[in-house]
Design an enzyme around this catalytic site. Structure first.
Site, PDB file in Angstrom:
ATOM      1  N   HIS A  72       0.844  -1.200   0.000  1.00  7.94           N
ATOM      2  CA  HIS A  72       0.000   0.000   0.000  1.00  7.94           C
ATOM      3  C   HIS A  72       0.873   1.243   0.000  1.00  7.94           C
ATOM      4  O   HIS A  72       1.881   1.289   0.708  1.00  7.94           O
ATOM      5  CB  HIS A  72      -0.867   0.033   1.258  1.00  7.94           C
ATOM      6  N   TYR A 200      -8.938   4.335   8.528  1.00  7.62           N
ATOM      7  CA  TYR A 200      -9.189   4.650   9.942  1.00  7.62           C
ATOM      8  C   TYR A 200     -10.353   5.632  10.001  1.00  7.62           C
ATOM      9  O   TYR A 200     -10.526   6.457   9.081  1.00  7.62           O
ATOM     10  CB  TYR A 200      -7.956   5.312  10.565  1.00  7.62           C
ATOM     11  N   PRO A 292      -2.803  -0.477  19.163  1.00 10.64           N
ATOM     12  CA  PRO A 292      -2.608  -0.844  17.744  1.00 10.64           C
ATOM     13  C   PRO A 292      -2.950   0.267  16.750  1.00 10.64           C
ATOM     14  O   PRO A 292      -2.761   0.102  15.558  1.00 10.64           O
ATOM     15  CB  PRO A 292      -3.523  -2.052  17.567  1.00 10.64           C
ATOM     16  N   LYS A 296       2.139  -0.398  15.170  1.00  9.28           N
ATOM     17  CA  LYS A 296       3.567  -0.419  15.503  1.00  9.28           C
ATOM     18  C   LYS A 296       4.014  -1.650  16.282  1.00  9.28           C
ATOM     19  O   LYS A 296       5.210  -1.945  16.322  1.00  9.28           O
ATOM     20  CB  LYS A 296       3.902   0.825  16.345  1.00  9.28           C
ATOM     21  N   TYR A 384       4.238   6.991  10.214  1.00 10.47           N
ATOM     22  CA  TYR A 384       3.394   5.819   9.964  1.00 10.47           C
ATOM     23  C   TYR A 384       4.174   4.757   9.175  1.00 10.47           C
ATOM     24  O   TYR A 384       4.090   3.572   9.461  1.00 10.47           O
ATOM     25  CB  TYR A 384       2.135   6.222   9.188  1.00 10.47           C
TER      26      TYR A 384
END
Ligand code: FAS
Ligand code: PHB
Length: 392
Positions: A72, A200, A292, A296, A384
């Site tokens: 991605h 998200y 979560p 990570k 990220y």
């Protein structure tokens, strides 16, 4: 029994460390409390940073990941039922991340261990490290009803948050930092086609996340109160709540189906310092836990193992203890960076008890700022995607 490195814990950290050490000609024995079937049944992480993907590939563990995983360029965040912000890792840092389940990684690690006839002892009971500040530590354990002793040069504590290793560091030396969040994640696995990207979601009803494992295996989460019970959440209730939190066009695209796994995970941030005591070195969840939200947890376990394996290879190759002496500080720099990012993402995306309209609007304002600022976007993308590993 004797080995060079005794590894307590046969999860991703322990098994990966064993594999990397073997490839450098360093002998290890893995002591795992649970059965192989139990370890391979656990449903956990799903997002691999570029650094993790590189480590797996460099150690012969990338073939199935590259075949079945999904790369991605970034992940999306939606909020207020309308807006969409893309954490564009590829645009800002030239990195991608891979969705490939931790369960698959565990299978790949066990298969690699079988190929090399690794000394992996499952269902090891009463595992206890000894002589940590000596030059020749050892580990005792019970297996098949027989008390055993494993003499070694070093002990790697890869036994997770509830393991014995961290608790073997004297309380006067160990410092722990913890934050428990007032909610959990209810996760569902379903044999349905997932959305084509990770999304998200911030919503006044609570956080939600749409993820994936493969083209016919979806992973979804909704934030639930601390006292939520899985038995109170039918599949219908889950899908209805998940869809209520996403904007209409995304909710309509979610393909529902029977859950094949449903569980609630509590959220906490936890760090133990130092990650070393004498000849004992902690790696992975044994030393730290992250919510979560920032994807990570597993990635930190891999970076710890990368640093520890590099230090052990330097010791056995030339007797240098420099990287062993520097391991805890180096690992903790990356740990605290990921802990802070995961804490920030959790505060940005979740509905905290007692939140007023003001806090909701402030969260939405921060999301709108991220979406409007290339500087902020670059910062979020680089965190990220995963910060680079430090040089030796
Ligand atoms: P693990 O806990 O995976 O492995 C430790 C191993 O040690 C276990 O197999 C255990 O049986 C064994 N052990 C424990 N005590 C022992 C003893 N005394 N003797 C011998 N063996 C012992 N991370 C993400 O990035 N994204 C997620 O979505 C995500 N979801 C998660 C959901 C849950 C329910 C949990 C618990 C964790 C989740 N994580 C997630 C984090 C998770 O992926 C961890 O970061 C990862 O498993 C860390 O790997 P290890 O350090 O090997 O620890
Ligand atoms: C998952 O796919 O399980 C997942 C993805 C991203 C996260 C957490 C979990 O931040």
């Amino acid at each position: 029994m004797k080995t060079q490195v005794a590894i307590i814990g046969g999860g991703p950290a322990g098994m990966l460390l064993s594999e990397i050490l073997h490839r450098a000609g360093i002998d290890s024995v893995v002591l795992e409390a649970k059965s192989r079937a139990y370890v391979l049944s656990r449903i956990r992480a799903g997002v691999l940073e570029q650094g993790t993907v590189d480590v797996l590939r460099e150690n012969g563990l990338g073939e199935r990941m590259d075949r079945d995983g999904h790369a991605h360029d970034g992940a999306a965040i939606v909020w207020a039922g309308r807006d969409r912000y893309f954490i564009d890792a590829w645009k800002y840092v030239g990195k991608r991340f891979m969705t490939y389940g931790q369960t698959n990684i565990q299978e790949d690690l066990y298969a690699a261990a079988d190929r090399r006839q690794a000394r992996l002892i499952n269902e090891a009971e009463n595992v206890l490290p000894h002589g940590l500040t000596s030059q020749s530590p050892w580990v005792t354990f019970r297996h098949n009803g027989v008390d055993e002793r494993l003499d070694c040069d070093f002990i790697a504590g890869c036994d997770g948050f509830h393991g014995v290793s961290r608790k073997s560091i004297p309380a006067a030396i160990l410092k722990e930092f913890e934050k428990v969040y007032p909610f959990g994640w209810l996760g569902v696995l379903s044999e349905t086609p997932p959305l084509n990207e990770l999304i998200y979601c911030n919503h006044p009803r609570g956080f939600a996340l749409a993820s994936q494992r493969n083209p016919m295996l979806s992973r979804y989460y909704v934030q639930v109160p601390l006292d939520a019970r899985v038995e109170d959440w039918s599949d219908d209730r889950f899908w209805t709540e998940l869809k209520a939190r996403y904007p209409r066009e995304i909710a309509d695209a979610i393909v529902t189906g029977p859950s094949i796994e449903k569980s609630i995970a509590p959220l906490r941030s936890f760090v133990a310092e130092p990650m070393r005591h004498g000849r004992l070195f902690l790696a992975g969840d044994a030393a730290h836990i992250v919510p979560p939200t920032g994807a990570k947890g597993l990635n930190l376990a891999v970076s710890d193992v990368f640093y520890l394996a590099r230090a052990l290879k330097a010791f056995y190759a030339g007797g240098s203890e420099r990287l062993l002496d520097g391991y805890s500080d180096m690992a903790l720099r990356r740990v605290w960076s990921s802990v802070r990012f995961s804490w920030w993402m959790t505060n940005l995306l979740h509905r905290f008890p007692g939140t007023t309209e003001f806090e909701q609007r402030a969260q939405e304002g921060e999301l709108a700022y991220l979406a409007s600022s290339r500087h902020a976007s670059a910062s979020v993308a680089e965190q990220y995607a995963g910060l680079p590993f430090e040089e030796a």
